[in-house]
Each structure stands twice: as C-alpha cells, then as structure tokens.
Write an enzyme that holds these catalytic residues in place. Structure first.
Site, PDB file in Angstrom:
ATOM      1  N   SER A  91       0.823  -1.204   0.000  1.00  0.00           N
ATOM      2  CA  SER A  91       0.000   0.000   0.000  1.00  0.00           C
ATOM      3  C   SER A  91       0.858   1.255   0.000  1.00  0.00           C
ATOM      4  O   SER A  91       0.344   2.351  -0.227  1.00  0.00           O
ATOM      5  CB  SER A  91      -0.917   0.013   1.234  1.00  0.00           C
ATOM      6  OG  SER A  91      -0.139   0.003   2.421  1.00  0.00           O
ATOM      7  N   HIS A  97      -3.504  -3.861  -4.893  1.00  0.00           N
ATOM      8  CA  HIS A  97      -3.741  -3.288  -3.574  1.00  0.00           C
ATOM      9  C   HIS A  97      -5.183  -3.513  -3.157  1.00  0.00           C
ATOM     10  O   HIS A  97      -6.095  -2.790  -3.572  1.00  0.00           O
ATOM     11  CB  HIS A  97      -3.404  -1.798  -3.576  1.00  0.00           C
ATOM     12  CG  HIS A  97      -3.603  -1.146  -2.246  1.00  0.00           C
ATOM     13  ND1 HIS A  97      -3.969   0.175  -2.096  1.00  0.00           N
ATOM     14  CD2 HIS A  97      -3.502  -1.646  -0.986  1.00  0.00           C
ATOM     15  CE1 HIS A  97      -4.078   0.457  -0.818  1.00  0.00           C
ATOM     16  NE2 HIS A  97      -3.812  -0.630  -0.125  1.00  0.00           N
ATOM     17  N   GLU A 101      -6.889  -1.712  -6.312  1.00  0.00           N
ATOM     18  CA  GLU A 101      -6.070  -0.890  -7.190  1.00  0.00           C
ATOM     19  C   GLU A 101      -5.076  -1.783  -7.925  1.00  0.00           C
ATOM     20  O   GLU A 101      -4.295  -2.495  -7.287  1.00  0.00           O
ATOM     21  CB  GLU A 101      -5.323   0.179  -6.393  1.00  0.00           C
ATOM     22  CG  GLU A 101      -6.231   1.218  -5.773  1.00  0.00           C
ATOM     23  CD  GLU A 101      -5.488   2.246  -4.935  1.00  0.00           C
ATOM     24  OE1 GLU A 101      -5.833   3.430  -5.008  1.00  0.00           O
ATOM     25  OE2 GLU A 101      -4.550   1.851  -4.206  1.00  0.00           O
ATOM     26  N   ASN A 123      -4.648   6.342  -1.230  1.00  0.00           N
ATOM     27  CA  ASN A 123      -3.787   6.842  -0.161  1.00  0.00           C
ATOM     28  C   ASN A 123      -3.135   8.173  -0.502  1.00  0.00           C
ATOM     29  O   ASN A 123      -2.621   8.857   0.387  1.00  0.00           O
ATOM     30  CB  ASN A 123      -2.720   5.806   0.193  1.00  0.00           C
ATOM     31  CG  ASN A 123      -3.275   4.713   1.078  1.00  0.00           C
ATOM     32  OD1 ASN A 123      -4.227   4.927   1.824  1.00  0.00           O
ATOM     33  ND2 ASN A 123      -2.695   3.526   1.000  1.00  0.00           N
TER      34      ASN A 123
END
Length: 520
Positions: free
Chosen positions: A123, A144, A156, A194
């Site tokens: 991540s 991810h 992802e 993120n």
C-alpha cells in the site's frame, strides 16, 4: 492475456489478515489456493482460520455448505516456497519492507513458471522498486486490496515502470472475475486512494492543532454537513493511528516533503504515547476494552436554541450555497434582494447589517474590521443536519444569535467554532478536489477510476472530481487562493490543472484537459 483460468492455482505468500482475506477471495472464486508463510506453522493456522470464516458464512446463509466443503478441499498450506511452483498467480502480502519483498520475489522467480503472474499487495512501497530486482519485471503488478479484503470491493491494479500491458490486463480481468471492482493506477506515491485521501485527515488535525474546534465537533460537522460516513478522528481511531500516520509519512517522504502531504504533529504525539485507537482502548477517543465500542463520547459543540430574524436581505449570488435562499423562504423568513451592485461572493445580510456568507477560504476577520459570520460548505444543505459558523471578532453576540437561529430554523444544529480559514468541510473538500486534479493531471488514473476509487475505497459520498465539477473549478481555485493567502506555505496553492480549468472553463473531468498518462 486475459484473466487466469478459474481452475488454476493461486498462491498467497504471507498469511496475516490481508493474506488470509485475499486467499479467501480467490478460494470462493473457485481457485485452488496454496498458503505460504516463512514462520513455521503459520500457514496451517491461516488455513484453519479461513475455513472457520467460511463456516461463519454458511451460518449466515451467504455460502452453501457444499460450496464451503469444496473450497476447503482446494485450500492447502505449503511448507516450502518451492511448493508454489504450479501457481499461475502469486500474491505477496508480507510486511511493508522493500528488501524483504524483493527477496521473496527473487526466490519465487526460480520456482514458478515464466508465465506466472506476480503481484504485491503493498500500500506504500513503489511497485517499480519491488520489481527492480527481478529478471522478468514485465509480469509484475501491484494488487492493492483494502481491508477487510473479502468485504471491500475495490482493488487498485498498479503498473510498475517495467510492467507489460498484458500483465496489467490479466491482473485487472482476474480481479474482476473474483467479483471485485478494479481500478488502474500508475506507480506513483500512494497510488490513488492513499494519495488523494490525505487531506481528509490532515485538515482535521490542523484545525485541532489550531484550536479551531475539538475532535467531536469536527467529526460531527464532517458527517452531518459534509455527508461523510465517519469523521476523520473516529476513522483514524478505527484504522489505527500508527497505521494512518505511517501511510501519511510515507507519501510525504515520497513526494520530497511536499507541504500538501505534511504529517500532523498532534497525531505523531498520539502515536508516541501509545494511544493508537480502538486496538489500544484509547486514541482521540476512549474505548471500552481492546477493539471495543466507543465509551461515552464527548458531545460536539452545539449552540443553544435561538430565534431567527424575521427577514434578511440577499446580496449577490451565494454560489454553491444558493439553495439556502429557497430554504430560508420556506422557513417563513422574508427574503428581499439588495439593490446594491452584486458582490462577487454573495451574502445574506441580517437586519443589523451583519454579513452572513459562505466561506471563501479567508478568515471572517479580514484585513479591515468586518461584521461578518462565515458558514461552511455542505454536500446538500437540505439534507445537512449540522452547520459550522465562524464569526469575526467584531460581531455582536445578538448578531451571532440571529445567525444561529436562522440555520436552526432550516433544521440544522449549529456548531460555532473559532474564526479559521475555510472552516471545516469546505477546506477538506477543496483539498480533496485539488489532489484528485493533480493525480489526474499526472496520469495516475483516469477521472472515472479516481472518483470510483474514492467512493468505494474510503466511502466518500461523491467522487472528488465530480464534486469539483459541481462546485466549479473556478470556485475551488479561488477558495484555495484564499486559503493560500492566509497560510502561504504552499500547502493550499491550487494545482496547475485546477487553475487551467478555472481559467478556461473546461470541466475537471474532461479528458482533453490531461496530457499523456504517466504509466509507471
């Protein structure tokens, strides 16, 4: 290259929470799954844990007993890495350490066939760097998943610098075949979620550090006015303060200490004190036992009942808050229009002349003394049940009471906070829009995937680019210029794409506004 065959073997390396969740997803999708962990006995324990989860699904009626039995028959633990040689896909989910991941994949390359797809669930680490030690990095991708992997739909799919298109397509189609919703992302710090999500936490922490409002009030305004499912303080308590701060710090460092991603000193102190949230029983809030429910929560700051004004004067256009005009009329308050030239930023004038306006990024107390009360942006003013107000230092108590009474007459509770640039929801949303626009401009992902990722990955009520279009690029850009004027450290300077769209009138989500994607 399309999705791997449903009857093929998927291997999962690392059997912690994420590894077990990913293995369960592949297993339920019909694959044979082999678990490997460097710690002796851990893979066998993980297999038993997954079987127990499947049992619970049967008990809930979401999985047939025969399907459970078949799935358990396809699940096995591998004692050695060499036992993974027949896998067509290997997903690694070990600790976030670049050297350790490189070592695992270098060893895997000597075991699996050249056609085997290799994936990391990182991540925070660059997919390109993890693949850097490989002989054939073209078959390497990032996958991810979000925790808990069996429940959250988003994945992802990340392309490293050397990743081949057929590998990305295979990974994307495989994840889709597993019932997940994949989005494609380039290998940039934080990928999509993120990266874009940082302001949701950072703006709240900065408001707290500036003593504009307390955590309970900020959380309440974000939920009840902004339409978010959880406030930033309660959400980081759920995630874990150490985990959330580590991601923030990683993204900040990866962007060479860009002030837009700067970590919070207040959160750092929380981590240093061991107050990590629900898992330790104390974070921003106090919890009853490990992983327990919240104990008695502090109440948000809420103004007492006040009487609304009998009439107000509308001066100019309220912009994103225009629907308040109709709501005020519907509440039985007389609304008349000013005959003065329209202001660029409209306002509701109270009977004593006090200006009540939507925040534009500046403080209520600007350069000259102004009797002004600013209110916050709402996702939907008709649905909002709370609003934040910030008065300038020359506003009389009776004027503030009238403003409070006006919003109470519209069905909202009112939180009066300290005079602060951009209030709470507006500055958070504007920064989310800005970082999403920057990610779009740099080719991290398409506009649809960015919005999809933020809705599904972190549960936002609206994709940030869609939100930016509704507000207009000009409004967001002007707002951030106002914030930058108050806090000129570069954090709030609007991104190039946002300024370009504001100047030309092009929509943020228009593909023509973006150059060639930066695809790893």
């Amino acid at each position: 290259m399309t999705a791997i065959d449903p009857g093929s073997t998927v291997a999962v390396v690392g059997t912690g929470t994420m590894g077990q969740g990913i293995a369960q997803v592949a297993l339920v999708a019909g694959h044979s799954v082999r678990l490997y962990d460097a710690a002796p006995g851990r893979a066998e324990h993980a297999a038993r844990s997954i079987a127990a989860r499947l049992d619970r699904l049967v008990g809930k009626g979401t999985l047939d007993a025969a399907e459970r039995d078949a799935a358990c028959g396809r699940l096995s633990a591998a004692e050695k890495l060499v036992d993974l040689e027949g896998a067509e896909l290997v997903v690694e989910a070990i600790l976030e350490d670049l050297g350790a991941k490189q070592q695992v994949f270098s060893a895997l390359e000597t075991v699996v066939a050249d056609s085997c797809l290799l994936a990391t669930n990182t991540s925070s680490l660059p997919v390109t760097a993890v693949a850097g030690a490989l002989r054939r990095p073209g078959r390497f991708v990032g996958l991810h998943f979000f925790n808990p992997a069996p429940l959250l739909p988003l994945v992802e799919v990340v392309s490293g610098h050397a990743t081949e298109e057929r590998a990305v397509t295979a990974a994307y189609e495989t994840v889709a075949a597993w019932g997940k919703i994949p989005v494609r992302a380039a290998d940039m710090p934080g990928f999509i979620v993120n990266r874009v999500a940082r302001p949701f936490y950072a703006e709240a922490f900065r408001l707290y550090q500036d003593r504009a409002a307390d955590p309970a009030t900020i959380d309440a305004v974000v939920r009840e006015c902004g339409g978010f499912r959880m406030g930033p303080f309660e959400l980081t308590d759920l995630i874990g303060q150490d985990v959330n701060e580590a991601v923030t710090r990683s993204v900040w460092q990866s962007f060479f200490h860009d002030p837009k991603f700067a970590p919070s000193l207040a959160q750092r102190r929380l981590v240093e004190s061991g107050r990590l949230g629900r898992k330790t029983g104390r974070g921003w809030y106090v919890y009853e036992g490990k992983e327990g429910a919240a104990a008695e929560r502090p109440l948000p700051r809420t103004a007492p009942p006040e009487s609304p004004p009998a009439e107000v004067v509308l001066s100019g256009d309220l912009g994103p808050a225009e629907e308040l005009t109709g709501m005020i009329r519907e509440a039985g308050i007389k609304v008349s229009s000013s005959h003065e030239p329209s202001e660029r930023h409209g306002a509701v004038l109270l009977p004593d002349g006090t200006r009540l306006g939507l925040t534009g990024g500046r403080m209520a107390a600007q350069e000259a003394p102004v009797r002004q009360i600013l209110f916050d942006l709402a996702l939907d003013y008709r649905a909002a049940t709370r609003i934040a107000l910030a008065p300038s230092n020359v506003v009389e108590p009776r004027s503030l009471a009238m403003a409070v009474g006006l919003f109470q007459a519209l069905g909202m509770q009112v939180s009066v906070i300290e005079d602060t640039p951009g209030l709470i929801v507006a500055r958070t949303v504007a920064m989310l829009v800005d970082l999403a626009a920057n990610a779009l401009a740099q080719g991290v992902a398409s506009q649809s995937d960015i919005d999809k990722a933020m809705r599904l990955g972190v549960g936002y009520p609206m994709g940030p680019l869609e939100w930016g279009e509704r507000l207009t690029a000009r409004w967001v850009s002007d707002f951030l210029r106002g914030m930058h004027g108050e806090c000129p450290d570069g954090r709030y300077a609007p991104s190039l794409l946002l300024r370009r769209c504001a100047a030309t009138g092009r929509p943020l989500r228009h593909r023509a506004a973006v150059g060639q994607p930066f695809v790893g």
